[in-house]
Design an enzyme around this catalytic site. Structure first.
Site, PDB file in Angstrom:
ATOM      1  N   ILE A 203      56.608 -45.971 -26.845  1.00 36.55           N
ATOM      2  CA  ILE A 203      56.505 -45.421 -28.196  1.00 36.55           C
ATOM      3  C   ILE A 203      56.270 -43.921 -28.069  1.00 36.55           C
ATOM      4  CG2 ILE A 203      55.265 -45.543 -30.409  1.00 36.55           C
ATOM      5  CD1 ILE A 203      56.622 -48.187 -29.694  1.00 36.55           C
ATOM      6  N   HIS A 208      46.657 -42.405 -31.836  1.00 35.12           N
ATOM      7  CA  HIS A 208      45.715 -43.350 -31.227  1.00 35.12           C
ATOM      8  C   HIS A 208      44.632 -43.648 -32.265  1.00 35.12           C
ATOM      9  CE1 HIS A 208      42.664 -44.312 -27.809  1.00 35.12           C
ATOM     10  NE2 HIS A 208      42.155 -44.666 -28.971  1.00 35.12           N
ATOM     11  N   LYS A 237      39.714 -37.277 -24.569  1.00 32.48           N
ATOM     12  CA  LYS A 237      39.603 -37.005 -26.002  1.00 32.48           C
ATOM     13  C   LYS A 237      38.798 -35.725 -26.217  1.00 32.48           C
ATOM     14  CE  LYS A 237      39.728 -41.962 -26.750  1.00 32.48           C
ATOM     15  NZ  LYS A 237      38.886 -43.172 -26.818  1.00 32.48           N
ATOM     16  N   GLU A 275      41.856 -50.972 -29.476  1.00 32.59           N
ATOM     17  CA  GLU A 275      42.657 -49.745 -29.473  1.00 32.59           C
ATOM     18  C   GLU A 275      44.103 -50.048 -29.863  1.00 32.59           C
ATOM     19  OE1 GLU A 275      42.238 -47.608 -25.719  1.00 32.59           O
ATOM     20  OE2 GLU A 275      44.284 -46.860 -25.942  1.00 32.59           O
ATOM     21  N   GLU A 288      44.771 -52.076 -26.068  1.00 30.78           N
ATOM     22  CA  GLU A 288      43.743 -52.687 -25.219  1.00 30.78           C
ATOM     23  C   GLU A 288      42.429 -52.847 -25.972  1.00 30.78           C
ATOM     24  OE1 GLU A 288      42.408 -49.145 -22.255  1.00 30.78           O
ATOM     25  OE2 GLU A 288      44.518 -49.652 -22.177  1.00 30.78           O
ATOM     26  N   ARG A 292      32.882 -51.929 -24.363  1.00 27.35           N
ATOM     27  CA  ARG A 292      31.700 -51.078 -24.156  1.00 27.35           C
ATOM     28  C   ARG A 292      31.426 -50.305 -25.434  1.00 27.35           C
ATOM     29  NH1 ARG A 292      36.121 -48.234 -22.066  1.00 27.35           N
ATOM     30  NH2 ARG A 292      36.476 -46.271 -23.168  1.00 27.35           N
ATOM     31  N   VAL A 295      32.035 -43.262 -26.147  1.00 20.36           N
ATOM     32  CA  VAL A 295      31.499 -41.910 -26.337  1.00 20.36           C
ATOM     33  C   VAL A 295      31.459 -41.571 -27.827  1.00 20.36           C
ATOM     34  CG1 VAL A 295      31.913 -39.462 -25.879  1.00 20.36           C
ATOM     35  CG2 VAL A 295      32.344 -41.139 -24.074  1.00 20.36           C
TER      36      VAL A 295
HETATM   37  C1  MV4 Z   1      51.526 -46.503 -24.704  1.00 21.20           C
HETATM   38  C2  MV4 Z   1      52.168 -45.325 -25.149  1.00 21.20           C
HETATM   39  C3  MV4 Z   1      53.449 -45.428 -25.614  1.00 21.20           C
HETATM   40  N1  MV4 Z   1      54.089 -46.607 -25.634  1.00 21.20           N
HETATM   41  N2  MV4 Z   1      52.200 -47.658 -24.747  1.00 21.20           N
HETATM   42  C4  MV4 Z   1      47.628 -44.366 -22.944  1.00 21.20           C
HETATM   43  C5  MV4 Z   1      46.227 -44.844 -22.893  1.00 21.20           C
HETATM   44  C6  MV4 Z   1      46.340 -46.304 -22.842  1.00 21.20           C
HETATM   45  N3  MV4 Z   1      45.204 -46.907 -23.464  1.00 21.20           N
HETATM   46  C7  MV4 Z   1      47.615 -46.615 -23.552  1.00 21.20           C
HETATM   47  N4  MV4 Z   1      48.362 -45.403 -23.600  1.00 21.20           N
HETATM   48  C8  MV4 Z   1      49.594 -45.334 -24.129  1.00 21.20           C
HETATM   49  N5  MV4 Z   1      50.286 -46.503 -24.216  1.00 21.20           N
HETATM   50  C9  MV4 Z   1      53.452 -47.697 -25.202  1.00 21.20           C
HETATM   51  N6  MV4 Z   1      54.117 -48.842 -25.212  1.00 21.20           N
HETATM   52  C10 MV4 Z   1      51.465 -44.140 -25.088  1.00 21.20           C
HETATM   53  C11 MV4 Z   1      50.187 -44.132 -24.561  1.00 21.20           C
HETATM   54  C12 MV4 Z   1      49.573 -42.842 -24.505  1.00 21.20           C
HETATM   55  C13 MV4 Z   1      48.442 -42.564 -25.242  1.00 21.20           C
HETATM   56  C14 MV4 Z   1      47.837 -43.516 -26.054  1.00 21.20           C
HETATM   57  C15 MV4 Z   1      46.690 -43.233 -26.762  1.00 21.20           C
HETATM   58  C16 MV4 Z   1      46.143 -41.962 -26.667  1.00 21.20           C
HETATM   59  C17 MV4 Z   1      46.714 -41.018 -25.875  1.00 21.20           C
HETATM   60  C18 MV4 Z   1      47.869 -41.302 -25.158  1.00 21.20           C
HETATM   61  C19 MV4 Z   1      48.439 -40.313 -24.368  1.00 21.20           C
HETATM   62  C20 MV4 Z   1      49.552 -40.596 -23.667  1.00 21.20           C
HETATM   63  C21 MV4 Z   1      50.119 -41.862 -23.715  1.00 21.20           C
END
Ligand code: MV4
Length: 448
Positions: A203, A208, A237, A275, A288, A292, A295
């Site tokens: 994506i 987020h 963050k 999340e 996910e 916990r 922060v």
């Molecule tokens: C993703 C995504 C795009 N597409 N999954 C990064 C942290 C982890 N918890 C999941 N993450 C991501 N998963 C799909 N299928 C982009 C991210 C991602 C991201 C997500 C949340 C906050 C910051 C981020 C920075 C880069 C990539």
């Protein structure tokens, strides 16, 4: 209720937990490494024990030493804070076998959510939207190719044992996918001792958004609305806020209800964060579940008026939640800025050293969660967060104005901090208009 709790952490979160315990009439036992010996916040605990040298792997991460401190301190429960042992199922299990209450989820829940593929499967089974992708693990390049052809490129290969942005690899083409799968498997094996990977559609430019939940031991699960954590850089963050800007009420409601559904399906206990990423069309996908306290939890405390640390302790002591979903009415807008000892001019490199002077802002709706003081020495051994500056105001524009004012008042001398960059972000139209995505900071400040 517990009489005595061990705080298995350091810094601002240790202080945050010690304060909550003091207000609840609970005695605290703190632990410290040799680098933290003499830290002022330790004075606020009833007792403190050294658990080893500065290196975290020899002190705060040592299950045997932390448990020894708990036994010597004669505590009934351990609060792990965040980081260190907070999401270690083995530690939770050792606590149980020692008949010490672990203030957090059960080790079974921690094991489940530590497996991102298993969590994704559980979400799917309970109508919680997940990103289109593989049904489960992909074992071979051919399997991965078949899935990728079905969903279309770009795709993201994720390690089942990863999380928080670790163990991910983007593939833009079929040719790239071959290497990417093998590299992802090898990296996952090296980093986590588990080579399992799965596939998702990548994506692009997501936001987020995470949902705070609380679950007690009597089957009650509530959400405490969402936090927007989009304003981050390299998975660190910088700013978190609630409510999420530009999120329509229907999506918000659906997101929060999905989070509660998943928590119930997982038999979740205590505080957790579900999340999601939200795409440009406003569709949300589960990513996910974090087992916990986070922060950024004070953002939620400000808009809901609920003390999350006290709630965690009461849940662990077996008390039912004192409020239902209807009682949790969010008020106003809250923003948190992470004040880190980092040099933004040098790619956010840590800037350890002695804090010569610090002036803390105050005023209406201003909160500074921090353990630092003049003369405090920022150690290179731990993360560089000095504190969290928070504001709470009736509306988001007022919260932004209050944060800008508070950042101007905050004076820290002796180390470089993230304050100048935070002020720039708060002035940027993408932020003020709530048009951020997770690539905003890297695109706006490409050199760091
Ligand atoms: C993703 C995504 C795009 N597409 N999954 C990064 C942290 C982890 N918890 C999941 N993450 C991501 N998963 C799909 N299928 C982009 C991210 C991602 C991201 C997500 C949340 C906050 C910051 C981020 C920075 C880069 C990539």
């Amino acid at each position: 209720m517990f009489k005595r709790i061990l705080v298995a952490n350091r810094g601002e979160i240790a202080l945050r937990i010690i304060r909550a315990c003091r207000e609840m009439g609970i005695e605290t036992v703190a632990i410290f490494s040799e680098a933290d010996r003499g830290a002022a916040y330790l004075e606020l605990a009833d007792e403190a024990y050294c658990v080893g040298p500065a290196k975290a792997s020899e002190s705060y991460l040592r299950v045997d030493r932390v448990i020894s401190a708990a036994e010597i301190g004669n505590v009934q429960a351990i609060h792990p804070g965040y980081g260190f042992l907070a999401e270690n199922p083995y530690f939770a299990d050792v606590c149980r076998s020692c008949q010490i209450e672990f203030i957090g989820p059960t080790h079974e829940v921690m094991s489940l959510v530590g497996d991102k593929n298993a969590a994704r499967k559980l979400a799917r089974e309970h109508d919680v939207p997940v990103v289109p992708g593989s049904d489960g693990l992909v074992g071979t390049v051919d399997e991965a190719l078949a899935v990728a052809r079905g969903i279309g490129f770009p795709v993201l290969i994720k390690a089942a044992a990863g999380g928080g942005g670790r163990g991910m690899r983007v593939a833009l083409t079929e040719e790239a996918l071959r290497n990417a799968v093998q590299q992802a498997q090898a990296e996952a094996d090296a980093a986590f001792g588990n080579a399992d990977v799965y596939l998702e559609k990548y994506i692009e430019h997501p936001r987020h958004i995470e949902v705070q939940i609380l679950a007690d031991a009597h089957g009650n699960v509530v959400h405490l609305w969402e936090r927007d954590c989009t304003t981050q850089r390299r998975h660190q963050k910088l700013i978190e806020e609630s409510p999420a800007p530009n999120l329509d009420q229907a999506t918000r409601q659906a997101l929060c209800e999905a989070a509660v559904r998943l928590a119930k399906a997982a038999n979740y206990l205590n505080a957790g964060t579900v999340e999601f990423i939200v795409d440009r069309q406003g569709r949300f996908y589960f990513i996910e579940l974090n087992a916990r306290i986070q922060v950024e939890h004070p953002v939620t405390e400000l808009v809901t008026g609920i003390d999350l640390i006290k709630a965690q302790i009461r849940i662990a002591a077996g008390e039912p939640l004192a409020f239902g979903q209807e009682d949790i009415q969010p008020r106003g807008a809250a923003i948190e800025c992470r004040i880190n000892a980092e040099d933004t001019g040098r790619n956010f490199r840590p800037s350890p050293g002695r804090i010569e002077q610090i002036h803390v802002p105050g005023g209406f709706g201003t909160r500074f969660d921090s353990h630092v003081h003049p003369g405090y020495v920022v150690s290179p051994h731990y993360d560089s967060m000095l504190g969290k500056l928070l504001v709470h105001q009736p509306t988001r524009p007022e919260a932004i104005a209050a944060m800008k004012r508070a950042l101007q008042e905050l004076r820290i001398e002796g180390v470089k901090t993230t304050v100048p960059r935070l002020a720039e972000i708060l002035d940027h139209p993408a932020f003020t208009e709530g048009r951020m995505d997770t690539t905003f900071l890297e695109r706006t400040w490409p050199s760091g």
